[in-house]
Design an enzyme around this catalytic site. Structure first.
Site, PDB file in Angstrom:
ATOM      1  N   ARG A  60      80.057  26.417 139.473  1.00 13.80           N
ATOM      2  CA  ARG A  60      78.923  26.508 138.548  1.00 13.80           C
ATOM      3  C   ARG A  60      78.336  25.169 138.142  1.00 13.80           C
ATOM      4  NH1 ARG A  60      80.964  31.473 134.764  1.00 13.80           N
ATOM      5  NH2 ARG A  60      80.812  32.901 136.533  1.00 13.80           N
ATOM      6  N   GLY A 107      87.843  40.862 120.482  1.00 17.80           N
ATOM      7  CA  GLY A 107      87.471  40.821 121.893  1.00 17.80           C
ATOM      8  C   GLY A 107      88.740  41.077 122.704  1.00 17.80           C
ATOM      9  N   ARG A 160      85.987  26.252 134.543  1.00 13.91           N
ATOM     10  CA  ARG A 160      86.673  27.547 134.719  1.00 13.91           C
ATOM     11  C   ARG A 160      86.231  28.226 136.009  1.00 13.91           C
ATOM     12  NH1 ARG A 160      84.993  32.999 132.997  1.00 13.91           N
ATOM     13  NH2 ARG A 160      83.077  31.897 132.473  1.00 13.91           N
ATOM     14  N   ASP A 192      83.475  29.683 115.415  1.00 15.72           N
ATOM     15  CA  ASP A 192      84.119  29.670 114.094  1.00 15.72           C
ATOM     16  C   ASP A 192      85.585  29.230 114.194  1.00 15.72           C
ATOM     17  OD1 ASP A 192      81.744  30.711 113.207  1.00 15.72           O
ATOM     18  OD2 ASP A 192      82.476  32.760 112.965  1.00 15.72           O
ATOM     19  N   LYS A 202      83.748  40.041 112.883  1.00 12.42           N
ATOM     20  CA  LYS A 202      82.766  39.673 111.860  1.00 12.42           C
ATOM     21  C   LYS A 202      81.530  40.559 111.875  1.00 12.42           C
ATOM     22  CE  LYS A 202      80.735  35.663 114.218  1.00 12.42           C
ATOM     23  NZ  LYS A 202      80.375  34.274 114.009  1.00 12.42           N
ATOM     24  N   HIS A 232      76.105  28.245 132.699  1.00 12.38           N
ATOM     25  CA  HIS A 232      75.935  29.219 133.790  1.00 12.38           C
ATOM     26  C   HIS A 232      74.592  28.950 134.448  1.00 12.38           C
ATOM     27  CE1 HIS A 232      75.870  32.890 136.092  1.00 12.38           C
ATOM     28  NE2 HIS A 232      77.069  33.205 135.666  1.00 12.38           N
ATOM     29  N   GLU A 239      88.923  32.631 124.437  1.00 13.82           N
ATOM     30  CA  GLU A 239      87.971  31.518 124.593  1.00 13.82           C
ATOM     31  C   GLU A 239      88.072  30.501 123.457  1.00 13.82           C
ATOM     32  OE1 GLU A 239      84.111  32.825 125.880  1.00 13.82           O
ATOM     33  OE2 GLU A 239      83.277  30.812 125.680  1.00 13.82           O
ATOM     34  N   GLU A 247      83.138  35.794 143.786  1.00 10.84           N
ATOM     35  CA  GLU A 247      82.220  34.946 143.017  1.00 10.84           C
ATOM     36  C   GLU A 247      82.433  33.504 143.452  1.00 10.84           C
ATOM     37  OE1 GLU A 247      82.439  35.737 138.818  1.00 10.84           O
ATOM     38  OE2 GLU A 247      82.083  37.856 139.107  1.00 10.84           O
ATOM     39  N   SER A 307      88.353  34.313 132.708  1.00 14.78           N
ATOM     40  CA  SER A 307      88.551  34.309 131.251  1.00 14.78           C
ATOM     41  C   SER A 307      88.937  35.664 130.694  1.00 14.78           C
ATOM     42  CB  SER A 307      87.342  33.756 130.527  1.00 14.78           C
ATOM     43  OG  SER A 307      86.188  34.336 131.022  1.00 14.78           O
ATOM     44  N   LEU A 308      88.460  36.751 131.269  1.00 16.75           N
ATOM     45  CA  LEU A 308      88.932  38.060 130.785  1.00 16.75           C
ATOM     46  C   LEU A 308      90.435  38.160 131.048  1.00 16.75           C
ATOM     47  CD1 LEU A 308      86.000  40.336 132.032  1.00 16.75           C
ATOM     48  CD2 LEU A 308      86.518  39.762 129.665  1.00 16.75           C
ATOM     49  N   HIS A 325      77.380  28.801 128.461  1.00 18.48           N
ATOM     50  CA  HIS A 325      77.996  30.092 128.785  1.00 18.48           C
ATOM     51  C   HIS A 325      79.436  30.209 128.301  1.00 18.48           C
ATOM     52  CE1 HIS A 325      78.703  33.735 131.035  1.00 18.48           C
ATOM     53  NE2 HIS A 325      79.673  33.179 131.746  1.00 18.48           N
ATOM     54  N   GLY A 331      83.156  40.439 136.342  1.00 17.32           N
ATOM     55  CA  GLY A 331      84.417  41.133 136.496  1.00 17.32           C
ATOM     56  C   GLY A 331      85.614  40.348 136.017  1.00 17.32           C
TER      57      GLY A 331
HETATM   58  P1  FAD Z   1      85.242  37.511 122.223  1.00 16.91           P
HETATM   59  O1  FAD Z   1      85.226  38.606 123.192  1.00 16.91           O
HETATM   60  O2  FAD Z   1      84.002  36.715 122.087  1.00 16.91           O
HETATM   61  O3  FAD Z   1      85.598  38.120 120.802  1.00 16.91           O
HETATM   62  C1  FAD Z   1      85.495  37.330 119.640  1.00 16.91           C
HETATM   63  C2  FAD Z   1      85.783  38.198 118.442  1.00 16.91           C
HETATM   64  O4  FAD Z   1      85.978  37.357 117.310  1.00 16.91           O
HETATM   65  C3  FAD Z   1      84.679  39.155 118.045  1.00 16.91           C
HETATM   66  O5  FAD Z   1      85.255  40.363 117.655  1.00 16.91           O
HETATM   67  C4  FAD Z   1      84.028  38.475 116.838  1.00 16.91           C
HETATM   68  O6  FAD Z   1      83.456  39.367 115.906  1.00 16.91           O
HETATM   69  C5  FAD Z   1      85.242  37.833 116.223  1.00 16.91           C
HETATM   70  N1  FAD Z   1      84.957  36.695 115.349  1.00 16.91           N
HETATM   71  C6  FAD Z   1      84.423  35.501 115.671  1.00 16.91           C
HETATM   72  N2  FAD Z   1      84.371  34.701 114.592  1.00 16.91           N
HETATM   73  C7  FAD Z   1      84.882  35.414 113.567  1.00 16.91           C
HETATM   74  C8  FAD Z   1      85.085  35.153 112.195  1.00 16.91           C
HETATM   75  N3  FAD Z   1      84.752  33.973 111.631  1.00 16.91           N
HETATM   76  N4  FAD Z   1      85.612  36.125 111.427  1.00 16.91           N
HETATM   77  C9  FAD Z   1      85.947  37.324 111.950  1.00 16.91           C
HETATM   78  N5  FAD Z   1      85.781  37.624 113.247  1.00 16.91           N
HETATM   79  C10 FAD Z   1      85.256  36.683 114.046  1.00 16.91           C
HETATM   80  N6  FAD Z   1      84.391  36.269 131.777  1.00 16.91           N
HETATM   81  C11 FAD Z   1      84.996  36.824 132.836  1.00 16.91           C
HETATM   82  O7  FAD Z   1      86.194  36.626 133.050  1.00 16.91           O
HETATM   83  N7  FAD Z   1      84.283  37.619 133.683  1.00 16.91           N
HETATM   84  C12 FAD Z   1      82.959  37.889 133.503  1.00 16.91           C
HETATM   85  O8  FAD Z   1      82.362  38.624 134.264  1.00 16.91           O
HETATM   86  C13 FAD Z   1      82.309  37.301 132.387  1.00 16.91           C
HETATM   87  N8  FAD Z   1      80.993  37.527 132.177  1.00 16.91           N
HETATM   88  C14 FAD Z   1      80.431  37.040 131.032  1.00 16.91           C
HETATM   89  C15 FAD Z   1      79.101  37.376 130.744  1.00 16.91           C
HETATM   90  C16 FAD Z   1      78.525  36.961 129.566  1.00 16.91           C
HETATM   91  C17 FAD Z   1      77.080  37.316 129.261  1.00 16.91           C
HETATM   92  C18 FAD Z   1      79.276  36.183 128.650  1.00 16.91           C
HETATM   93  C19 FAD Z   1      78.668  35.719 127.349  1.00 16.91           C
HETATM   94  C20 FAD Z   1      80.587  35.833 128.936  1.00 16.91           C
HETATM   95  C21 FAD Z   1      81.165  36.264 130.126  1.00 16.91           C
HETATM   96  N9  FAD Z   1      82.491  35.945 130.434  1.00 16.91           N
HETATM   97  C22 FAD Z   1      83.076  36.496 131.528  1.00 16.91           C
HETATM   98  C23 FAD Z   1      83.324  35.200 129.487  1.00 16.91           C
HETATM   99  C24 FAD Z   1      84.199  36.205 128.708  1.00 16.91           C
HETATM  100  O9  FAD Z   1      83.426  37.327 128.388  1.00 16.91           O
HETATM  101  C25 FAD Z   1      84.739  35.606 127.428  1.00 16.91           C
HETATM  102  O10 FAD Z   1      85.290  34.342 127.659  1.00 16.91           O
HETATM  103  C26 FAD Z   1      85.830  36.495 126.849  1.00 16.91           C
HETATM  104  O11 FAD Z   1      85.367  37.815 126.748  1.00 16.91           O
HETATM  105  C27 FAD Z   1      86.231  35.968 125.476  1.00 16.91           C
HETATM  106  O12 FAD Z   1      87.087  36.896 124.879  1.00 16.91           O
HETATM  107  P2  FAD Z   1      87.703  36.578 123.463  1.00 16.91           P
HETATM  108  O13 FAD Z   1      88.559  37.721 123.115  1.00 16.91           O
HETATM  109  O14 FAD Z   1      88.280  35.240 123.451  1.00 16.91           O
HETATM  110  O15 FAD Z   1      86.429  36.512 122.482  1.00 16.91           O
HETATM  111  C1  SIN Z   2      79.143  36.277 135.781  1.00 19.36           C
HETATM  112  O1  SIN Z   2      79.162  37.491 135.944  1.00 19.36           O
HETATM  113  O2  SIN Z   2      78.465  35.497 136.439  1.00 19.36           O
HETATM  114  C2  SIN Z   2      79.977  35.702 134.699  1.00 19.36           C
HETATM  115  C3  SIN Z   2      81.342  35.578 135.179  1.00 19.36           C
HETATM  116  C4  SIN Z   2      82.110  34.652 134.316  1.00 19.36           C
HETATM  117  O3  SIN Z   2      81.557  34.010 133.422  1.00 19.36           O
HETATM  118  O4  SIN Z   2      83.311  34.554 134.546  1.00 19.36           O
END
Ligand code: FAD
Ligand code: SIN
Length: 519
Positions: free
Chosen positions: A275, A13, A373, A208, A34, A229, A362, A113, A378-379, A338, A48
C-alpha cells in the site's frame, strides 16, 4: 455515581468483543462502546481476514509475507503468534456461526490482496467481512449472558491509583459522568483515521485509546507508521468510501489523468504492490500531471460485470448512489488515512507499560505490523490478541478493593478555544504536514501548532470536546514520532531522508509524555 466490575473492556469492535468473550465466566465484565455497538472500524472492513487455511498455504508462508510487508520492523515472535494462533481463532469463529463466502463446491473461498503470495483472504457477503465478524461475535457474546454492554458510554479518562489503572471515567451524551472501577482495564478503542482530514474510517475512530493512555503515563510505540489506503472514493461532498484492495486482487487497474496505467512503471507487482508503494505512486502521478484537474482512477470495466456485482455488492451499490456504475465508469480515487500500525505499546499478552492496563486491536502496538501492515491482517490481530488479552487479564487480576476516590489521569489545564474549529484545523494540518510525504520543516510546524492547539482546547465536558482533545494529542504523538524518525521506512516517507537507515532506525519508536526514544 460509582460502580465496580472485575473487568472493563473499552471498545466493541473485533478486539474488544473477542476479549469480552474470553473474560466471561471469570468475573463481571463491562464492555463499552461510545456510539451504537455496531459502529466501529470492524463494521466497515471489506476485503477480508487473512488466515493460513487454504491447502497451498501455511502459517510459515503467511509469516514470511507479514515480515516482508513490515519493512524490517515486524517483531517476529509476535507475528508468529498471529499466524499460528490465527487459524484456531478463525475456526472458532466459524463454529460460532460466521458465514464466510464459499465456492460452488462449498469450500471456503480465499482471495488475494496486495503483498500476499497466496490466496488467503476469507470474505463474507462479498465485501462486508467486518460486518459478519461483528455480527457473529456480538451474537455469541450476548448469548453467553454474562457480559454487560453499555453503548453511548464514552470513556473520557482512565482512573489511576498508586501508578495502577483502576478504572474509567464514563461520560454520557446527557452530560452524566460515572466512575467505574475495575481490577483490569482493556483499551480496544480502534483506529485513528479521524486525526486526518481524509480517511476511510468512521466518525468513532478518534484515537481515544492512545490519547487516554498517554495522559495516564503509558508508552506509545511506532505512532509515525500510518497506513494510507491508496483507493478511497474521491467525489465532491461524498465520504472517502473505501474501494477494497480486493478489487485490485481481482484484476483492477489504476489509471492517471491521461487514462494510462502507471503502476507497472513503479513496481514489478504493479497494482498489487504494497500500500505504501501504491499510495506514493498515486501521490506522484497527481504531482506530475499536467491536466487542469489531475485525477487518478480505479478501473474495473474490463472485469466481468456480473462477477463484480456478486463479489462486491456493497461497493457496487454505494457507488451507484454517487452516480457511478463501476462496470462502465472509471472510479475517481485518492489515498486516505486508513490504519495506524502504532498505538499503545504492549507485550505479547497485551500488557501495557502501566499495571492494570491492557490494549488490543488497532489501539495497540504489538509490533506485529512493523512499518506497514499486510492487508487484512488486522481483523486477525483483533481476534488473536483480544483472546490473549483476556487470558492475561484473568491471570494477573488486580486487587478486589479499590478506593473509589482515585485520581483522574487527565491534565487539568484547559483553554477557551472553539473545539470544532480546532478539531478541523488539526485534521487539515495533519493531512498537509504529516501525510504521505513528510519533511522536517512541515513536521516541526505541525508539532508547534499542535502544542498550541492542545493548550487552546476547552475542558472535555462533552464527547465532542473530549474527542477534539484526543485527536490533537494523538496527532501530536504522530507528528513527534515522525519528526524523530530520520529515515524512510514502510508507510513513513521523509523526502529529506528518502532512504531506509537500518543502522540507526531498525528500531521501534517509543513515546512517553513528550519524548521519543528508539529501541
Ligand atoms: P474497532 O473495530 O474500531 O472498534 C473500536 C471500538 O471502540 C468501538 O466500539 C468504539 O465505539 C469504541 N470506542 C472508541 N473510543 C471509545 C471511547 N473513548 N469510549 C468508549 N468506546 C470507545 N482490516 C482487515 O483485516 N481486513 C479488511 O478488509 C479491512 N477493511 C477495512 C475497511 C475499512 C473501511 C476500515 C476503516 C478498516 C478496515 N480494516 C480492515 C481495518 C480493521 O477494520 C480494523 O483495524 C479493526 O476492525 C479494528 O478493530 P478494533 O476492535 O481494534 O477497533
Ligand atoms: C481493503 O479491503 O482494501 C482493506 C483491507 C485492509 O485494510 O486490511
Amino acid at each position: 455515581m460509582n460502580f465496580s466490575y472485575d473487568f472493563i473492556v473499552i471498545g466493541a469492535g473485533v478486539a474488544g468483543l473477542r476479549a469480552a468473550i474470553g473474560l466471561n465466566q471469570h468475573g463481571s465484565v463491562l464492555c463499552l462502546a461510545k456510539r451504537e455497538l455496531s459502529e466501529s472500524n470492524t463494521q466497515y472492513a471489506q476485503g477480508g481476514i487473512a488466515v493460513a487455511l487454504s491447502p497451498d498455504d501455511s502459517p510459515e508462508i503467511h509469516l514470511r509475507d507479514t515480515l516482508a510487508a513490515g519493512a524490517g520492523l515486524v517483531d517476529e515472535d509476535v507475528a508468529r503468534i498471529l499466524v499460528t494462533e490465527g487459524p484456531q481463532r478463525v475456526l472458532e469463529l466459524l463454529d460460532w456461526g460466521a458465514r464466510f463466502d464459499r465456492d460452488d463446491a462449498g469450500k471456503l473461498a480465499f482471495t488475494r490482496e496486495g503483498a500476499h503470495s497466496r490466496n488467503r483472504v476469507l470474505h463474507a457477503d462479498g465485501d462486508s467481512t467486518g460486518r459478519e465478524i461483528g455480527r457473529t461475535l456480538t451474537q455469541y457474546a450476548r448469548d453467553l449472558g454474562g457480559i454487560h454492554f453499555s453503548d453511548f458510554g464514552f470513556a473520557r479518562d482512565l482512573l489511576l491509583q498508586d501508578g495502577r489503572v483502576v478504572g474509567v471515567e464514563i461520560l454520557y451524551d446527557d452530560g452524566r459522568i460515572e466512575t467505574v472501577t475495575a481490577r483490569a482495564v482493556l483499551l480496544a478503542t480502534g483506529g485513528a483515521g479521524m486525526v486526518f482530514a481524509n480517511t476511510t474510517n468512521p466518525e468513532v475512530a478518534t484515537a481515544d485509546g492512545p490519547a487516554m493512555a498517554l495522559r495516564a503515563g503509558a508508552e506509545l510505540s511506532d505512532m509515525e507508521f500510518l497506513q494510507f489506503h491508496p483507493t478511497a472514493l474521491y467525489v465532491e461532498n461524498a465520504p472517502r468510501f473505501l474501494l477494497s484492495e480486493a478489487l485490485r486482487g481481482e484484476g483492477a487497474y489504476l489509471r492517471n489523468s491521461a487514462r494510462e496505467r502507471f503502476m507497472p512503471n513503479y513496481h514489478e507487482l504493479a497494482e498489487l504492490a504494497s500500500r505504501d508503494v501504491v499510495a506514493r505512486a498515486i501521490h506522484r502521478e497527481l504531482e506530475i500531471s499536467t491536466a487542469a484537474e489531475p485525477m487518478v482512477y480505479l478501473d474495473v470495466t474490463h472485469l466481468k460485470a456480473e462477477n463484480l456485482k456478486v463479489r462486491f455488492p456493497r461497493i457496487y451499490k454505494t457507488l451507484q448512489q454517487h452516480g457511478l456504475d463501476i462496470t462502465r465508469d472509471l472510479i475517481p480515487i485518492r489515498p486516505a488515512a486508513h490504519y495506524i500500525m502504532g498505538g499503545v505499546r504492549t507485550d505479547l499478552n497485551a500488557r501495557t507499560s502501566l499495571p492494570g492496563l491492557y490494549a488490543a486491536g488497532e489501539a495497540a502496538c504489538t509490533g506485529v505490523h512493523g512499518g506497514n501492515r499486510l492487508a487484512s491482517n488486522s481483523l486477525l490481530e483483533g481476534l488473536v490478541f483480544g483472546a490473549r488479552a483476556a487470558r492475561a487479564m484473568v491471570e494477573e487480576i488486580g486487587p478486589e478493593k479499590i478506593d473509589s476516590a482515585s485520581t483522574r489521569s487527565s491534565a487539568l489545564v484547559y483553554g477557551d478555544g472553539d473545539d470544532e474549529a480546532l478539531r478541523s484545523e488539526t485534521q487539515q494540518l495533519m493531512w498537509s504536514n504529516v501525510g504521505i510525504v513528510r519533511d522536517a520543516e512541515r513536521l516541526c510546524e505541525a508539532v508547534e501548532r499542535l502544542k498550541k492547539i492542545s493548550a487552546l482546547l476547552p475542558a472535555p465536558t462533552s464527547r465532542q470536546r473530549a474527542e477534539a482533545r484526543n485527536i490533537a494529542e494523538s496527532g501530536l504523538a504522530i507528528a513527534r514520532s515522525a519528526l524523530a524518525r530520520l529515515e524512510s521506512r514502510g508507510s513513513h516517507y521523509r523526502s529529506d531522508f528518502p532512504n531506509r537507515d537500518d543502522a540507526n532506525f531498525r528500531k521501534h519508536s517509543i513515546l512517553r509524555c513528550e519524548s521519543v526514544r528508539f529501541e
